[in-house]
Design a protein around this motif. Structure first.
Motif, PDB file in Angstrom:
ATOM      1  N   TYR A   1       0.809  -1.216   0.000  1.00  0.00           N
ATOM      2  CA  TYR A   1       0.000   0.000   0.000  1.00  0.00           C
ATOM      3  C   TYR A   1       0.849   1.276   0.000  1.00  0.00           C
ATOM      4  O   TYR A   1       0.491   2.255  -0.662  1.00  0.00           O
ATOM      5  CB  TYR A   1      -0.958  -0.005   1.185  1.00  0.00           C
ATOM      6  CG  TYR A   1      -2.157   0.901   1.005  1.00  0.00           C
ATOM      7  CD1 TYR A   1      -3.120   0.634   0.043  1.00  0.00           C
ATOM      8  CD2 TYR A   1      -2.327   2.037   1.792  1.00  0.00           C
ATOM      9  CE1 TYR A   1      -4.219   1.460  -0.133  1.00  0.00           C
ATOM     10  CE2 TYR A   1      -3.420   2.870   1.630  1.00  0.00           C
ATOM     11  CZ  TYR A   1      -4.361   2.575   0.662  1.00  0.00           C
ATOM     12  OH  TYR A   1      -5.441   3.397   0.486  1.00  0.00           O
ATOM     13  N   PRO A   2       1.984   1.313   0.723  1.00  0.00           N
ATOM     14  CA  PRO A   2       2.833   2.509   0.642  1.00  0.00           C
ATOM     15  C   PRO A   2       3.271   2.831  -0.783  1.00  0.00           C
ATOM     16  O   PRO A   2       3.338   4.010  -1.161  1.00  0.00           O
ATOM     17  CB  PRO A   2       4.035   2.157   1.534  1.00  0.00           C
ATOM     18  CG  PRO A   2       3.472   1.204   2.532  1.00  0.00           C
ATOM     19  CD  PRO A   2       2.486   0.375   1.746  1.00  0.00           C
ATOM     20  N   GLU A   3       3.553   1.800  -1.576  1.00  0.00           N
ATOM     21  CA  GLU A   3       3.941   2.029  -2.968  1.00  0.00           C
ATOM     22  C   GLU A   3       2.766   2.559  -3.772  1.00  0.00           C
ATOM     23  O   GLU A   3       2.936   3.392  -4.677  1.00  0.00           O
ATOM     24  CB  GLU A   3       4.469   0.733  -3.587  1.00  0.00           C
ATOM     25  CG  GLU A   3       5.779   0.253  -2.982  1.00  0.00           C
ATOM     26  CD  GLU A   3       6.891   1.283  -3.161  1.00  0.00           C
ATOM     27  OE1 GLU A   3       6.990   1.861  -4.265  1.00  0.00           O
ATOM     28  OE2 GLU A   3       7.633   1.524  -2.192  1.00  0.00           O
ATOM     29  N   MET A   4       1.580   2.088  -3.443  1.00  0.00           N
ATOM     30  CA  MET A   4       0.388   2.571  -4.139  1.00  0.00           C
ATOM     31  C   MET A   4       0.157   4.055  -3.840  1.00  0.00           C
ATOM     32  O   MET A   4      -0.188   4.839  -4.734  1.00  0.00           O
ATOM     33  CB  MET A   4      -0.826   1.741  -3.722  1.00  0.00           C
ATOM     34  CG  MET A   4      -0.700   0.255  -4.081  1.00  0.00           C
ATOM     35  SD  MET A   4      -1.969  -0.784  -3.288  1.00  0.00           S
ATOM     36  CE  MET A   4      -3.416  -0.311  -4.228  1.00  0.00           C
ATOM     37  N   LEU A   5       0.366   4.452  -2.568  1.00  0.00           N
ATOM     38  CA  LEU A   5       0.205   5.860  -2.224  1.00  0.00           C
ATOM     39  C   LEU A   5       1.316   6.714  -2.837  1.00  0.00           C
ATOM     40  O   LEU A   5       1.089   7.882  -3.178  1.00  0.00           O
ATOM     41  CB  LEU A   5       0.197   6.030  -0.700  1.00  0.00           C
ATOM     42  CG  LEU A   5      -0.987   5.428   0.061  1.00  0.00           C
ATOM     43  CD1 LEU A   5      -0.940   5.855   1.528  1.00  0.00           C
ATOM     44  CD2 LEU A   5      -2.312   5.824  -0.550  1.00  0.00           C
TER      45      LEU A   5
ATOM     46  N   GLY B   1       1.888  10.582  -5.065  1.00  0.00           N
ATOM     47  CA  GLY B   1       2.714  11.653  -4.524  1.00  0.00           C
ATOM     48  C   GLY B   1       2.670  11.739  -3.019  1.00  0.00           C
ATOM     49  O   GLY B   1       3.130  12.722  -2.429  1.00  0.00           O
ATOM     50  N   ILE B   2       2.108  10.711  -2.359  1.00  0.00           N
ATOM     51  CA  ILE B   2       1.979  10.690  -0.902  1.00  0.00           C
ATOM     52  C   ILE B   2       3.084   9.828  -0.306  1.00  0.00           C
ATOM     53  O   ILE B   2       3.253   8.663  -0.682  1.00  0.00           O
ATOM     54  CB  ILE B   2       0.601  10.126  -0.494  1.00  0.00           C
ATOM     55  CG1 ILE B   2      -0.515  11.019  -1.035  1.00  0.00           C
ATOM     56  CG2 ILE B   2       0.501   9.994   1.022  1.00  0.00           C
ATOM     57  CD1 ILE B   2      -1.906  10.430  -0.861  1.00  0.00           C
ATOM     58  N   LYS B   3       3.844  10.396   0.621  1.00  0.00           N
ATOM     59  CA  LYS B   3       4.863   9.631   1.327  1.00  0.00           C
ATOM     60  C   LYS B   3       4.181   8.775   2.384  1.00  0.00           C
ATOM     61  O   LYS B   3       3.312   9.257   3.111  1.00  0.00           O
ATOM     62  CB  LYS B   3       5.878  10.575   1.975  1.00  0.00           C
ATOM     63  CG  LYS B   3       6.582  11.495   0.991  1.00  0.00           C
ATOM     64  CD  LYS B   3       7.403  12.549   1.726  1.00  0.00           C
ATOM     65  CE  LYS B   3       7.983  13.555   0.746  1.00  0.00           C
ATOM     66  NZ  LYS B   3       8.689  14.669   1.445  1.00  0.00           N
ATOM     67  N   CYS B   4       4.581   7.527   2.478  1.00  0.00           N
ATOM     68  CA  CYS B   4       3.898   6.614   3.405  1.00  0.00           C
ATOM     69  C   CYS B   4       4.892   5.674   4.067  1.00  0.00           C
ATOM     70  O   CYS B   4       5.820   5.170   3.416  1.00  0.00           O
ATOM     71  CB  CYS B   4       2.836   5.807   2.651  1.00  0.00           C
ATOM     72  SG  CYS B   4       1.887   4.672   3.705  1.00  0.00           S
TER      73      CYS B   4
END
Length: 526
Positions: free
Chosen positions: A236-240, A244-247
């Protein structure tokens, strides 16, 4: 690489298969569970082999149990937990001893502890305490101001004036306010939440976050690794990132057994441009706004801060975010001007609790309020699994004539914690504590309010996990405008509750009574 928009990626709707049984079995999550199982089988086999030599090792086991029990009695562990460990070690000397040292020797989380300690120590002076503010607080109420001295000692938790605190009495109200405030973001948005789950609530928030990221706003999202169990895929972090969202994920699942997993990031923090912040019990999942009904009506609360005290939550977020950063960055975000709202009054202390130090900050703040109260202390909490110190503090407040009233869920989300809560009812009732259960459903709020002057709203439950094992946060408020709203909400909620007495403690769930006897023994380990 060209950044895709929210609608182009379709991230607002996860594929159904990602949460199903097939996904759980064949995904990375399934592999991790399999590896956990293999390790557990190996460890259990070793223990069984040793236990099979019971006649030969009985004497040695008894000696080991006595020595380890004496060691436990001389540690700084909570007295209730000491009793649990001693019984376990004496009943199963080899298994109990191995389990005790496994959980107390910090296997797997020393690096995390050292990093957190370094970050806390290096940021103790990032937000200077305004001397005049502290002096005015001391002059107004020396007893209440003593908590400011304690919190300043445990971390960078100054007392602030110039802050407006708005109490949000239900998840739906908080959700509407969050959407409104996110739209105003110009510089940065920080989110740190225990639970994030796809649905109406997170979908609308994510849509705004993606739009703001496209506008150049620095958007950062952090959530606890337990979301990988049921809520979100591991990538999910890669999807965000595509939005352009850091996760980041706190303590993501890995295939190695470690006590690191016992420490979860239970905080709920949102910071917008260093001037607006939210905290409370509300996570980003549809049950928190009653779009999904799982345990009846879901009653939860939050507070919104505007002004100088927001810096405290900005720092807490950055401390967690920078745990794995080689070059932590704090100052650019802490230096954003926080504009004190007009006509703001009172004092606010944002504070956090870390399970890796010896300061039980969350518990001590609650106990301080109980010990200083004169007329009443009103509490809302989803769980009531008390150690001996907290139980004594609650009883003593009631025994000296303070009206202590606690609202708990009428519909449980987990039966073992629910049974443990009920196991405390009788002794509390004997002391004069008033206990109520919320008949429409589940109470998830975590709030204290006392004497029309002070209160706490945050993430800290009255249970061992919150008080001992989780990263937590809250806002302590003194003489702020929200205090009256917290008490008013308590009284309104009380009208929807049933009063508990000794005759109806187990009325709806009589089968939980024997469960509580056995669960009580292991309560400190849950």
């Amino acid at each position: 690489m060209e950044k895709k928009s929210f609608k182009d990626t379709g991230l607002h709707l996860l594929k159904k298969g990602q949460k199903g049984l097939v996904h759980a079995i064949f995904s990375r999550f399934g592999v991790i569970i399999l590896l956990f199982a293999i390790q557990a089988i190996i460890l259990l086999s070793v223990l069984i082999i040793f236990q099979s030599f019971a006649p030969e090792f009985f004497g040695g086991g008894l000696l080991i149990g006595l020595v380890v029990s004496l060691h436990i009695l001389n540690t700084r562990i909570d007295p209730t937990a000491k009793l649990t460990w001693v019984i376990l070690v004496m009943a199963l000397p080899i298994f109990g001893t191995l389990l005790f040292f496994y959980t107390t020797l910090e296997f797997g989380h020393r690096t995390l502890r050292d990093r957190v300690e370094t970050l806390v120590n290096s940021t103790r002076k990032k937000i200077p305490q305004e001397k005049a503010v502290l002096e005015k607080f001391v002059e107004k109420d020396p007893g209440a101001a003593s908590i400011a001295h304690y919190l300043r000692r445990t971390g960078c938790f100054p007392v602030f004036d110039g802050t407006e605190v708005s109490y949000l009495s239900i998840g739906e109200t908080m959700f509407d306010e969050v959407l409104l405030q996110l739209e105003k973001a110009k510089h940065f948005i920080f989110l740190e939440y225990f639970i994030i789950d796809e649905g109406v609530m997170w979908g609308k928030i994510l849509e705004i976050l993606a739009k703001k990221a496209e506008e150049g706003v620095d958007v950062r999202v952090m959530y606890d690794g337990t979301n990988e169990f049921t809520n979100l895929p591991h990538d999910y972090p890669e999807m965000l990132k595509k939005l352009g969202i850091k996760c980041k994920v706190f303590a993501p699942l890995s295939p190695f057994v470690s006590t690191h997993y016992n420490y979860r990031d239970h905080r709920k923090i949102m910071v917008i441009d260093g001037n607006t912040a939210f905290t409370g019990g509300i996570n980003f999942a549809d049950r928190y706004i009653n779009k999904e009904v799982v345990h009846g009506h879901w009653k939860d609360t939050a507070v919104m801060l505007k002004g100088k005290a927001v810096k405290g939550f900005t720092l807490m977020f950055l401390q967690m975010w920078n745990i794995d950063e080689k070059e932590p960055v704090f100052d650019p975000f802490l230096n954003f001007p926080a504009l004190p709202p007009k006509n703001s009054k009172g004092y606010v202390i944002p504070y956090g609790d870390c399970p890796l130090d010896r300061d039980k900050v969350g518990e001590r703040v609650y106990m301080d309020i109980l010990n200083r109260s004169k007329r009443y202390v009103h509490i809302m909490t989803p769980y009531l699994i008390l150690d001996s110190r907290m139980e004594t503090a609650i009883k003593f407040a009631a025994e000296r004539g303070v009206e202590v009233a606690i609202i708990l869920p009428g519909v449980p989300d987990k039966f073992i914690p629910y049974s443990l809560a009920k196991s405390h009812y009788s002794v509390l009732l004997d002391a004069g504590v008033q206990i109520y259960e919320y008949e429409p459903g589940f109470i998830h709020a975590k709030s204290f309010v006392a004497d029309d002057t002070e209160g706490v709203v945050g993430t800290i439950n009255l249970d061992y996990r919150s008080l001992y094992h989780h990263f937590e946060c809250a806002a302590y408020c003194y003489d702020t405008k929200c205090i009256g709203d917290i008490e008013k909400d308590f009284q309104q909620t009380l009208k929807k509750c049933r009063c508990i007495n000794k005759s109806n403690i187990w009325k709806n769930y009589p089968w939980l009574r024997p469960v509580s006897f056995f669960a009580k023994l292991l309560a400190p380990l849950l």
